[in-house]
Design a protein around this motif. Structure first.
Motif, PDB file in Angstrom:
ATOM      1  N   GLN A 352      49.322  -0.102  27.033  1.00  0.00           N
ATOM      2  CA  GLN A 352      49.960  -0.418  28.619  1.00  0.00           C
ATOM      3  C   GLN A 352      51.484  -0.607  28.678  1.00  0.00           C
ATOM      4  N   GLY A 353      52.113  -0.803  27.286  1.00  0.00           N
ATOM      5  CA  GLY A 353      53.334  -0.761  27.172  1.00  0.00           C
ATOM      6  C   GLY A 353      53.527  -1.187  25.613  1.00  0.00           C
ATOM      7  N   PHE A 354      55.056  -1.253  25.458  1.00  0.00           N
ATOM      8  CA  PHE A 354      55.415  -1.682  24.063  1.00  0.00           C
ATOM      9  C   PHE A 354      56.264  -2.594  23.746  1.00  0.00           C
ATOM     10  N   ALA A 355      56.256  -3.363  22.799  1.00  0.00           N
ATOM     11  CA  ALA A 355      57.141  -4.528  22.508  1.00  0.00           C
ATOM     12  C   ALA A 355      58.358  -4.222  21.480  1.00  0.00           C
ATOM     13  N   GLY A 356      59.443  -4.775  21.837  1.00  0.00           N
ATOM     14  CA  GLY A 356      60.694  -4.572  21.131  1.00  0.00           C
ATOM     15  C   GLY A 356      61.249  -3.132  21.030  1.00  0.00           C
ATOM     16  N   ASP A 357      62.696  -3.303  20.476  1.00  0.00           N
ATOM     17  CA  ASP A 357      63.382  -1.901  20.523  1.00  0.00           C
ATOM     18  C   ASP A 357      64.513  -2.127  19.321  1.00  0.00           C
ATOM     19  N   PRO A 358      64.098  -1.631  18.231  1.00  0.00           N
ATOM     20  CA  PRO A 358      63.032  -0.822  17.778  1.00  0.00           C
ATOM     21  C   PRO A 358      61.568  -1.387  18.081  1.00  0.00           C
ATOM     22  N   VAL A 359      60.325  -0.548  18.220  1.00  0.00           N
ATOM     23  CA  VAL A 359      59.334  -0.967  18.618  1.00  0.00           C
ATOM     24  C   VAL A 359      58.800  -2.020  17.606  1.00  0.00           C
ATOM     25  N   ASN A 360      58.060  -3.076  17.767  1.00  0.00           N
ATOM     26  CA  ASN A 360      57.369  -3.780  16.784  1.00  0.00           C
ATOM     27  C   ASN A 360      56.063  -4.206  17.422  1.00  0.00           C
ATOM     28  N   GLY A 361      55.360  -3.478  18.426  1.00  0.00           N
ATOM     29  CA  GLY A 361      54.222  -3.790  18.742  1.00  0.00           C
ATOM     30  C   GLY A 361      53.784  -3.074  19.820  1.00  0.00           C
ATOM     31  N   VAL A 362      52.351  -2.668  19.922  1.00  0.00           N
ATOM     32  CA  VAL A 362      51.952  -1.937  21.217  1.00  0.00           C
ATOM     33  C   VAL A 362      50.978  -2.863  22.170  1.00  0.00           C
ATOM     34  N   MET A 363      51.224  -3.064  23.340  1.00  0.00           N
ATOM     35  CA  MET A 363      50.348  -3.843  24.026  1.00  0.00           C
ATOM     36  C   MET A 363      49.099  -3.161  24.663  1.00  0.00           C
ATOM     37  N   VAL A 364      47.952  -3.314  24.237  1.00  0.00           N
ATOM     38  CA  VAL A 364      46.857  -2.792  24.111  1.00  0.00           C
ATOM     39  C   VAL A 364      45.654  -3.504  25.293  1.00  0.00           C
ATOM     40  N   GLN A 365      45.063  -2.738  26.092  1.00  0.00           N
ATOM     41  CA  GLN A 365      44.030  -2.756  26.806  1.00  0.00           C
ATOM     42  C   GLN A 365      42.785  -2.469  26.207  1.00  0.00           C
ATOM     43  N   ARG A 366      42.147  -3.406  26.357  1.00  0.00           N
ATOM     44  CA  ARG A 366      40.396  -2.969  25.974  1.00  0.00           C
ATOM     45  C   ARG A 366      39.785  -2.370  26.946  1.00  0.00           C
ATOM     46  N   MET A 367      39.100  -1.359  26.782  1.00  0.00           N
ATOM     47  CA  MET A 367      38.441  -0.597  27.654  1.00  0.00           C
ATOM     48  C   MET A 367      36.828  -0.660  27.565  1.00  0.00           C
ATOM     49  N   ARG A 368      36.122  -0.157  28.688  1.00  0.00           N
ATOM     50  CA  ARG A 368      34.653   0.002  28.454  1.00  0.00           C
ATOM     51  C   ARG A 368      34.250   1.466  29.085  1.00  0.00           C
ATOM     52  N   LEU A 369      33.412   1.828  28.845  1.00  0.00           N
ATOM     53  CA  LEU A 369      32.971   3.161  29.669  1.00  0.00           C
ATOM     54  C   LEU A 369      32.337   2.991  30.885  1.00  0.00           C
ATOM     55  N   GLY A 370      32.591   3.719  31.663  1.00  0.00           N
ATOM     56  CA  GLY A 370      32.309   3.429  33.100  1.00  0.00           C
ATOM     57  C   GLY A 370      31.162   4.625  33.829  1.00  0.00           C
ATOM     58  N   ALA A 371      31.357   5.129  34.985  1.00  0.00           N
ATOM     59  CA  ALA A 371      30.663   6.031  35.363  1.00  0.00           C
ATOM     60  C   ALA A 371      31.183   7.508  35.101  1.00  0.00           C
ATOM     61  N   PRO A 372      30.126   8.578  35.043  1.00  0.00           N
ATOM     62  CA  PRO A 372      30.865   9.827  34.131  1.00  0.00           C
ATOM     63  C   PRO A 372      31.879  10.340  35.144  1.00  0.00           C
ATOM     64  N   ASP A 373      32.923  11.189  34.685  1.00  0.00           N
ATOM     65  CA  ASP A 373      33.865  11.800  35.418  1.00  0.00           C
ATOM     66  C   ASP A 373      33.486  13.269  35.696  1.00  0.00           C
ATOM     67  N   ALA A 374      34.376  14.333  36.411  1.00  0.00           N
ATOM     68  CA  ALA A 374      33.996  15.453  36.973  1.00  0.00           C
ATOM     69  C   ALA A 374      33.498  16.272  35.439  1.00  0.00           C
ATOM     70  N   SER A 375      34.061  15.845  34.475  1.00  0.00           N
ATOM     71  CA  SER A 375      33.616  16.712  33.371  1.00  0.00           C
ATOM     72  C   SER A 375      32.119  16.175  32.590  1.00  0.00           C
ATOM     73  N   GLY A 376      31.637  15.186  33.178  1.00  0.00           N
ATOM     74  CA  GLY A 376      30.371  14.654  32.652  1.00  0.00           C
ATOM     75  C   GLY A 376      30.712  13.350  31.845  1.00  0.00           C
ATOM     76  N   ARG A 377      31.878  13.464  31.143  1.00  0.00           N
ATOM     77  CA  ARG A 377      32.192  12.196  30.207  1.00  0.00           C
ATOM     78  C   ARG A 377      32.250  10.738  30.867  1.00  0.00           C
ATOM     79  N   GLN A 378      31.862   9.837  30.347  1.00  0.00           N
ATOM     80  CA  GLN A 378      32.006   8.353  31.023  1.00  0.00           C
ATOM     81  C   GLN A 378      33.474   8.219  31.023  1.00  0.00           C
ATOM     82  N   SER A 379      33.913   7.750  32.225  1.00  0.00           N
ATOM     83  CA  SER A 379      35.524   7.389  32.353  1.00  0.00           C
ATOM     84  C   SER A 379      35.643   5.945  31.760  1.00  0.00           C
ATOM     85  N   PRO A 380      36.704   5.734  30.982  1.00  0.00           N
ATOM     86  CA  PRO A 380      37.013   4.437  30.609  1.00  0.00           C
ATOM     87  C   PRO A 380      37.679   3.496  31.715  1.00  0.00           C
TER      88      PRO A 380
END
Length: 478
Positions: A352-380
């Motif tokens: 969801q974003g990045f820390a530092g310049d030069p970069v020193n970290g990635v700001m990460v969101q945890r996900m779960r799989l929800g209902a299928p999308d138009a392709s049939g795959r579950q949407s995160p």
């Protein structure tokens, strides 16, 4: 007699060529799989059930005559097996190495579906053609009759080269224009050597050049030569540029130093392995040595990046993917190979974003799989309150590729594109709305597989030959 040699899957287990140990292969860019010996290739080919409806063949984009050349291999008729393989596939030794067989031919093998383990089709295909090169069975391109017709091909990737091969064998005069200094496109500069050693590609390039295909390299269409000039020079033009525009990441800090594109990273690595001077590699900008690497994406390009970083001596390598393992688009074999080599996969995570310049970290969101999308795959879906920061001082974006704006780059507004920016072309003949202009591969399909580009290139070449034959019988060269 031949029938008795087949159907051995009930007594012979599936076996892949020997794979080099992870701790040995993780320090070089040589291919990780060994070559079948003749006896082993014969044994594994004999497992084919010779089924009445060969799903392996129907699920191959090139519809390769797989059961037939497996049978010929079992019977010791290897040269015939190669000749049959070459009839439908311009580059079988390349497809045998890099096709995702687990999603195509092998994944649809009847004995795989019945629980006996698939026939190792790709490994046998590779063995057949590698043997053909060693034994001198691969014949040079020598057209029976030269034609006066001329085709210009823009792009020296698999689609363009497949078309060049087919056209040149029919006596057409072929010129290939490419932006790079070596032909091959992503085969040369995108795919790492541990999947496809470069000599395999260069050997085919030389065969085409020796056969009369002219290469104009270091040539940017729109700058060094106009599209209109190419059309003027040739009776037909094939657009086979591929897609090189990387999908980007948004979010805070996305422009920080140390966040790089996969195509730049892989190209620098391949150039360095060629022995070229690569300042961005030497400076560390595109070199993972000693660094905490995070690769974002779940496709085959992401797998190429994580495994390259391991070989460059990264301190750690992690791959972030927003879905789970079962839903990732990349080859499961590649994931397994990467894990063996030390890559850590963080499933159901998204930046969801990045820390530092030069970069020193990635700001990460945890996900779960929800209902299928138009392709049939579950949407995160985002899990609220489960964010964390992943340490990184080199972040590689491997989110896929999009087409460049060719009408604008080439000053050709008449070149019709879809709303996705891909070139509009007839799905059978591959001709565009511009007379005599054809388009194939990723620039039409979007980012796809090498085997589909080969199929498109062959089909477009056949369509051009049909068009030439309809207007002229051809003129023999003096």
């Amino acid at each position: 007699m031949a029938k008795q040699r087949m159907l051995q899957f009930v007594s012979v287990e599936k076996q892949m060529p020997e794979k080099r140990a992870a701790d040995a292969r993780a320090h070089d860019f040589k291919e990780i799989y060994g070559e079948f010996a003749d006896a082993k290739a014969t044994e594994q080919a004999s497992r084919c059930s010779q089924c009445g409806v060969p799903y392996c063949q129907s699920h191959c984009p090139l519809h390769n005559n797989i059961p037939d050349w497996l049978r010929l291999t079992t019977e010791g008729r290897l040269q015939e097996a190669y000749e049959l393989s070459q009839l439908t596939n311009t580059f079988p030794e390349i497809c045998g190495r890099i096709c995702p067989q687990d999603r195509l031919c092998e994944g649809n093998c009847v004995i795989e579906q019945s629980g006996h383990g698939t026939v190792t089709i790709g490994a046998v295909e590779k063995y057949i053609t590698d043997t053909a090169w060693e034994e001198g069975w691969v014949q040079p391109i020598r057209p029976a009759v030269e034609r006066a017709k001329s085709v210009g091909i823009i792009g020296a990737g698999p689609g363009g080269l497949a078309a060049a091969d087919r056209l040149r064998r029919a006596g057409v005069q072929v010129t290939v224009y490419d932006r790079y200094d070596r032909a091959g496109g992503l085969l040369t500069y995108g795919i790492p050597g541990f999947k496809l050693e470069k000599e395999v590609v260069l050997r085919r390039n030389k065969q085409l050049e020796d056969g009369g295909v002219k290469f104009v390299l270091n040539c940017n269409v729109g700058d060094d030569i106009s599209f209109a000039e190419i059309r003027e020079k040739h009776d037909a033009v094939l657009i086979a540029t591929g897609v090189y525009k990387s999908r980007d990441l948004q979010g805070p800090g996305s422009g920080a130093k140390g966040i790089v594109r996969a195509i730049d990273y892989l190209t620098a690595s391949n150039r360095q392995n060629f022995g070229d001077s690569v300042p961005e590699y030497d400076s560390g900008e595109l070199n993972a040595e000693g660094r905490k690497v995070v690769v974002i994406g779940g496709g085959d390009t992401a797998m190429d990046c994580v495994r390259t970083a391991i070989r460059q001596g990264a301190a750690s390598v992690k791959c972030l993917y927003r879905r789970d393992r079962a839903n990732m688009p990349g080859s499961q074999r590649e994931v397994q190979n990467a894990e063996e080599e030390g890559v850590v996969f963080e499933w159901l995570t998204a930046p969801q974003g990045f820390a530092g310049d030069p970069v020193n970290g990635v700001m990460v969101q945890r996900m779960r799989l929800g209902a299928p999308d138009a392709s049939g795959r579950q949407s995160p879906e985002v899990i609220e309150g489960a964010d964390y920061v992943e340490e990184a001082d080199l972040v590689i974006k491997a989110l896929g590729f999009e087409p460049e704006d060719l009408p604008a780059l080439w000053g050709e507004e008449a070149l019709e594109v879809t709303r996705w920016g891909t070139v509009k072309a007839n799905f059978r003949t591959h001709e565009t709305a511009m007379p005599g202009v054809y388009a194939v591969g990723d620039i039409v399909r979007g980012a796809s597989l090498v085997v589909w580009a080969i199929r498109d290139g062959r089909e477009a070449a056949d369509a051009m030959l049909d068009a030439f034959d309809a207007t002229s019988t051809g003129v023999a060269a003096e």
